[in-house]
Write a protein that holds these residues in place. Structure first.
Motif, PDB file in Angstrom:
ATOM      1  N   GLY A  95      13.927  -7.635 -42.456  1.00  0.00           N
ATOM      2  CA  GLY A  95      13.618  -7.664 -41.029  1.00  0.00           C
ATOM      3  C   GLY A  95      14.784  -7.980 -40.118  1.00  0.00           C
ATOM      4  N   VAL A  96      16.023  -7.922 -40.633  1.00  0.00           N
ATOM      5  CA  VAL A  96      17.210  -8.197 -39.806  1.00  0.00           C
ATOM      6  C   VAL A  96      18.129  -6.977 -39.858  1.00  0.00           C
ATOM      7  CG1 VAL A  96      19.204  -9.676 -39.418  1.00  0.00           C
ATOM      8  CG2 VAL A  96      17.065 -10.676 -40.233  1.00  0.00           C
ATOM      9  N   ASN A  97      18.313  -6.329 -38.735  1.00  0.00           N
ATOM     10  CA  ASN A  97      19.172  -5.144 -38.666  1.00  0.00           C
ATOM     11  C   ASN A  97      20.602  -5.478 -38.257  1.00  0.00           C
ATOM     12  OD1 ASN A  97      17.006  -3.377 -39.309  1.00  0.00           O
ATOM     13  ND2 ASN A  97      16.305  -3.452 -37.178  1.00  0.00           N
ATOM     14  N   TYR A  98      20.792  -6.626 -37.604  1.00  0.00           N
ATOM     15  CA  TYR A  98      22.117  -7.001 -37.105  1.00  0.00           C
ATOM     16  C   TYR A  98      22.564  -8.286 -37.791  1.00  0.00           C
ATOM     17  CZ  TYR A  98      20.779  -3.694 -33.469  1.00  0.00           C
ATOM     18  OH  TYR A  98      20.370  -2.577 -32.801  1.00  0.00           O
ATOM     19  N   TRP A  99      23.616  -8.198 -38.597  1.00  0.00           N
ATOM     20  CA  TRP A  99      24.073  -9.381 -39.338  1.00  0.00           C
ATOM     21  C   TRP A  99      24.528 -10.483 -38.382  1.00  0.00           C
ATOM     22  CZ3 TRP A  99      28.972 -11.089 -38.454  1.00  0.00           C
ATOM     23  CH2 TRP A  99      29.896 -10.181 -37.918  1.00  0.00           C
ATOM     24  N   GLN A 100      24.952 -10.100 -37.178  1.00  0.00           N
ATOM     25  CA  GLN A 100      25.400 -11.113 -36.211  1.00  0.00           C
ATOM     26  C   GLN A 100      24.262 -12.072 -35.839  1.00  0.00           C
ATOM     27  OE1 GLN A 100      25.707  -7.812 -35.908  1.00  0.00           O
ATOM     28  NE2 GLN A 100      27.748  -7.224 -35.137  1.00  0.00           N
ATOM     29  N   ILE A 101      23.040 -11.540 -35.752  1.00  0.00           N
ATOM     30  CA  ILE A 101      21.887 -12.386 -35.435  1.00  0.00           C
ATOM     31  C   ILE A 101      21.681 -13.424 -36.530  1.00  0.00           C
ATOM     32  CG2 ILE A 101      19.362 -12.418 -35.144  1.00  0.00           C
ATOM     33  CD1 ILE A 101      19.582  -9.698 -33.802  1.00  0.00           C
ATOM     34  N   PHE A 102      21.801 -12.990 -37.783  1.00  0.00           N
ATOM     35  CA  PHE A 102      21.610 -13.915 -38.902  1.00  0.00           C
ATOM     36  C   PHE A 102      22.681 -15.005 -38.908  1.00  0.00           C
ATOM     37  CE2 PHE A 102      22.531 -15.151 -43.327  1.00  0.00           C
ATOM     38  CZ  PHE A 102      21.302 -15.705 -43.664  1.00  0.00           C
ATOM     39  N   ASP A 106      17.317  -0.942 -28.733  1.00  0.00           N
ATOM     40  CA  ASP A 106      16.141  -0.618 -27.924  1.00  0.00           C
ATOM     41  C   ASP A 106      15.048  -1.672 -28.090  1.00  0.00           C
ATOM     42  OD1 ASP A 106      17.287   1.760 -26.989  1.00  0.00           O
ATOM     43  OD2 ASP A 106      16.644   2.828 -28.806  1.00  0.00           O
ATOM     44  N   SER A 107      15.033  -2.312 -29.250  1.00  0.00           N
ATOM     45  CA  SER A 107      14.020  -3.332 -29.526  1.00  0.00           C
ATOM     46  C   SER A 107      14.488  -4.207 -30.687  1.00  0.00           C
ATOM     47  CB  SER A 107      12.674  -2.691 -29.858  1.00  0.00           C
ATOM     48  OG  SER A 107      12.770  -1.938 -31.053  1.00  0.00           O
ATOM     49  N   PHE A 108      13.871  -5.369 -30.819  1.00  0.00           N
ATOM     50  CA  PHE A 108      14.129  -6.271 -31.942  1.00  0.00           C
ATOM     51  C   PHE A 108      12.935  -6.263 -32.882  1.00  0.00           C
ATOM     52  CE2 PHE A 108      16.737  -8.668 -28.665  1.00  0.00           C
ATOM     53  CZ  PHE A 108      17.969  -8.305 -29.198  1.00  0.00           C
ATOM     54  N   THR A 109      13.207  -6.478 -34.152  1.00  0.00           N
ATOM     55  CA  THR A 109      12.106  -6.682 -35.093  1.00  0.00           C
ATOM     56  C   THR A 109      11.459  -8.040 -34.799  1.00  0.00           C
ATOM     57  OG1 THR A 109      13.475  -7.799 -36.756  1.00  0.00           O
ATOM     58  CG2 THR A 109      13.351  -5.383 -36.862  1.00  0.00           C
ATOM     59  N   HIS A 110      10.296  -8.278 -35.389  1.00  0.00           N
ATOM     60  CA  HIS A 110       9.607  -9.552 -35.160  1.00  0.00           C
ATOM     61  C   HIS A 110      10.485 -10.721 -35.584  1.00  0.00           C
ATOM     62  CE1 HIS A 110       6.496 -12.598 -34.962  1.00  0.00           C
ATOM     63  NE2 HIS A 110       6.754 -12.925 -36.217  1.00  0.00           N
ATOM     64  N   ARG A 111      11.110 -10.603 -36.752  1.00  0.00           N
ATOM     65  CA  ARG A 111      11.941 -11.712 -37.239  1.00  0.00           C
ATOM     66  C   ARG A 111      13.157 -11.917 -36.343  1.00  0.00           C
ATOM     67  NH1 ARG A 111      15.416 -12.342 -42.809  1.00  0.00           N
ATOM     68  NH2 ARG A 111      16.422 -14.279 -42.163  1.00  0.00           N
ATOM     69  N   GLU A 112      13.776 -10.826 -35.908  1.00  0.00           N
ATOM     70  CA  GLU A 112      14.926 -10.952 -35.016  1.00  0.00           C
ATOM     71  C   GLU A 112      14.526 -11.631 -33.713  1.00  0.00           C
ATOM     72  OE1 GLU A 112      17.639  -7.067 -36.322  1.00  0.00           O
ATOM     73  OE2 GLU A 112      16.073  -6.874 -34.797  1.00  0.00           O
ATOM     74  N   SER A 113      13.348 -11.304 -33.189  1.00  0.00           N
ATOM     75  CA  SER A 113      12.876 -11.928 -31.952  1.00  0.00           C
ATOM     76  C   SER A 113      12.678 -13.426 -32.132  1.00  0.00           C
ATOM     77  CB  SER A 113      11.564 -11.275 -31.503  1.00  0.00           C
ATOM     78  OG  SER A 113      11.765  -9.922 -31.163  1.00  0.00           O
ATOM     79  N   VAL A 114      12.063 -13.810 -33.263  1.00  0.00           N
ATOM     80  CA  VAL A 114      11.822 -15.229 -33.531  1.00  0.00           C
ATOM     81  C   VAL A 114      13.141 -15.976 -33.682  1.00  0.00           C
ATOM     82  CG1 VAL A 114      10.882 -16.861 -35.205  1.00  0.00           C
ATOM     83  CG2 VAL A 114       9.558 -14.837 -34.572  1.00  0.00           C
ATOM     84  N   ASP A 115      14.060 -15.418 -34.490  1.00  0.00           N
ATOM     85  CA  ASP A 115      15.347 -16.082 -34.735  1.00  0.00           C
ATOM     86  C   ASP A 115      16.170 -16.192 -33.457  1.00  0.00           C
ATOM     87  OD1 ASP A 115      14.581 -16.249 -37.335  1.00  0.00           O
ATOM     88  OD2 ASP A 115      16.020 -14.798 -38.131  1.00  0.00           O
ATOM     89  N   LEU A 116      16.196 -15.131 -32.667  1.00  0.00           N
ATOM     90  CA  LEU A 116      16.971 -15.154 -31.421  1.00  0.00           C
ATOM     91  C   LEU A 116      16.363 -16.103 -30.390  1.00  0.00           C
ATOM     92  CD1 LEU A 116      18.118 -11.478 -30.751  1.00  0.00           C
ATOM     93  CD2 LEU A 116      19.564 -13.481 -31.099  1.00  0.00           C
ATOM     94  N   THR A 117      15.048 -16.253 -30.409  1.00  0.00           N
ATOM     95  CA  THR A 117      14.408 -17.210 -29.501  1.00  0.00           C
ATOM     96  C   THR A 117      14.858 -18.629 -29.820  1.00  0.00           C
ATOM     97  OG1 THR A 117      12.471 -15.786 -29.216  1.00  0.00           O
ATOM     98  CG2 THR A 117      12.201 -18.123 -28.697  1.00  0.00           C
TER      99      THR A 117
END
Length: 589
Positions: A218-225, A456-467
């Motif tokens: 559920g993570v497309n961008y390693w930078q978010i992780f 264009d959008s974030f996955t659910h996990r990316e949204s939670v982690d970025l929040t």
């Protein structure tokens, strides 16, 4: 759950009650009740520090995270390790040198009486709600998986927690924490090794895993992780080292012992989580539909990832031991929270505001009464949560905690970093932090960050982690920045406040002398050692009587680890005896 599992859990409850009775004799004064009189050995303080940083959620919610996303969950617990290492290097010794009984006394000395009362009255509901949520979370899981009535679990565990905290305060809390730590680690280490052997070793575990990378799914961008890892470890470090959490270092005899307690807690958080999450990692390789095995958990069935391996691949009786360990993981932070609240009420409300001339007997009585009241309120709140089907009130309480925790933590962490700030910097920063929390909770939209990633959008996990990342960065930059800038408005205090601050700075820079140290009673090691040896022998006997072959060996290993740990604790009485002799007869005389 079979009769052996039930007997093991019942026996565990009885054993903990006996331990509480034995250690209640150590709490002879209000200071002894609140913080052990500053006479606890480093390993007892370290055990309590470790056990208060997690609950049964570790083996349910965190196990689900391990099941779904693999190694990512480790960083949450390694953040605790980092926090304790930072404490060992900087904060632990400083908090101990302040020579206080409660965290709120640190706030009082550093920021004055107004900030003390603001923090005190915000801390009470926050701690009580946290205790109720821990208790309710355990009860929901036990009810769904083991078919034990929700209300019976809440009342049973709640009464045990309250009894431990009331009977001997900090002494019974810390003593039972040590026993529960040894039981927890012995069980989880053995189960973890067994699961690793079952799957064929670490290489096989990695090869058979369906999780694509260290980041998980559920993570497309390693930078978010990467940013999430940095921020989550920073969050855990702030939570471990702020003044509101300094109680874990106040129980030791001196600053050196406080540092040792922090080191031991940190090391356990490096090793422990790896062993805790091997079973859910192994379960993930089996591609099991957990919802079909645990339909009562519904969409939360992944919370049973740890228990699934125990229930279907470990011998009978181990399930009872694991449930006892889960209960222990909830009892420890709850008993500590009740004891901490009692200390704060007695020192920072009763003695500070209601009865400044309170006698020692009155303070001791009020300590026990406030602990009992807090325990009853926590049980009542947990029962209330359990009775609400829509969860609106539950969600409101969770929101209440989320809004308050960081605004309270940041100024109480920076109190020992920026020492020349005005008294209003504490409650002023708290107000700024609350405003930041409200903005991030009710106004901020995670989609505002989409242009940063060209997405264009974030996955659910990316949204939670970025929040999580956005909220903490906002608190650190805005709230922390406000506190740092308040140094520009600092004026030298006068009168009584000058005397209080002078004492604060003097204590902060003065090592605790041998004459100030409380004498360490070697009986704490002797009693705990014998109790653990007895517990280990009972578990070995269960294996010998009820099991054969590999199953018997598992019980013997678990019991043997507890016996060996008990033997080391029993030997610690010799070190305590040496400390006492050196205090009575100084070296060179």
């Amino acid at each position: 759950m079979n009769s052996l599992d039930i007997a093991i859990i019942a026996g565990y409850f009885v054993f903990i009650i006996v331990a509480a009775f034995i250690f209640k004799r150590f709490a002879k004064t209000s200071a002894g009740f609140i913080r052990g009189g500053g006479a606890m050995m480093w390993w007892m303080a370290g055990a309590t520090a470790f056990m208060t940083q997690f609950s049964a959620w570790t083996f349910t919610g965190a196990a689900a995270k391990a099941y779904e996303d693999g190694l990512a969950v480790l960083f949450l617990f390694w953040g605790n390790a980092l926090g304790f290492f930072v404490a060992a290097l900087y904060f632990a010794s400083r908090y101990r040198k302040l020579r206080v009984d409660t965290a709120m006394e640190v706030i009082r000395q550093r920021f004055g009486k107004t900030s003390e009362q603001v923090y005190t009255w915000l801390q009470f509901p926050l701690t009580t709600v946290s205790a109720a949520i821990w208790l309710n979370g355990l009860a929901i899981f036990v009810a769904a998986v083991f078919q034990v009535d929700l209300y019976i679990t809440i009342i049973g565990v709640g009464v045990l927690v309250t009894f431990i905290a009331v009977s001997g305060g900090s002494w019974t809390v810390s003593a039972t924490n040590v026993i529960q730590l040894i039981l927890l680690m012995a069980i989880t280490l053995t189960v973890g090794v067994f699961a690793l052997i079952y799957i064929g070793g670490p290489v096989q575990l990695i090869e058979q895993s369906s999780i694509p990378s260290v980041m998980g799914a559920g993570v497309n961008y390693w930078q978010i992780f990467v940013v999430w890892v940095v921020i989550i470890m920073a969050k855990q470090t702030i939570g471990t080292n702020n003044a509101m959490s300094c109680y874990r270092f106040l129980v030791t005899t001196n600053e050196k012992e406080a540092r040792k307690a922090a080191w031991v807690a940190g090391l356990m958080f490096v090793i422990g989580p790896i062993m805790w999450f091997i079973p859910p990692w192994v379960t993930a390789t089996m591609n099991v539909d957990l919802q079909s095995f645990y339909p009562n958990l519904g969409s939360s069935a992944n919370n049973a990832a740890y228990l699934y391996f125990i229930e279907y691949y470990m011998p009978k009786g181990v399930l009872g031991l694991v449930l006892a360990a889960m209960i222990a993981a909830t009892i420890s932070p709850m008993t500590t929270a009740l004891n901490r609240n009692a200390g704060i009420f007695v020192r920072n409300v009763y003695q500070s505001v209601i009865n400044p001339n309170a006698t020692e007997a009155q303070q001791m009585k009020m300590s026990k009464l406030s602990t009992l009241a807090n325990g009853v309120i926590s049980i009542g709140a947990a029962l209330l949560f359990a009775s609400i089907k829509e969860y609106s009130f539950f969600d409101l309480m969770m929101l209440f905690g989320a809004l308050l925790q960081m605004p309270l933590a940041i100024p109480s962490l920076l109190a020992l970093v920026f020492v020349r700030t005005p008294d209003w910097s504490a409650w002023g920063t708290l107000m700024v932090g609350l405003a930041v929390s409200c903005f991030m909770q009710f106004v901020f939209n995670i989609n505002w960050l989409l242009p940063l990633f060209g997405a264009d959008s974030f996955t659910h996990r990316e949204s939670v982690d970025l929040t999580v990342v956005a909220m903490l960065v906002a608190q650190i930059v805005v709230t922390g920045g406000f506190f740092a800038l308040s140094t520009l408005f600092y004026n030298e205090p006068t009168g009584k406040r000058k005397q209080e601050l002078d004492l604060f700075y003097r204590n902060l820079n003065t090592p605790i002398s041998a004459s100030e140290e409380a004498l360490v009673d070697g009986k704490q090691g002797a009693y705990l050692g014998r109790l653990c040896q007895a517990l280990g022998a009972i578990i070995v006997a269960i294996g010998v009587v009820f099991e054969t072959g590999t199953d018997m060996a598992i019980f013997i290993v678990i019991g043997g680890l507890i016996v060996v740990s008990g033997s080391f604790l029993y030997r610690s009485r010799l070190a305590a005896k040496q400390v006492v002799e050196e205090a009575v007869i100084p070296t060179g005389q």
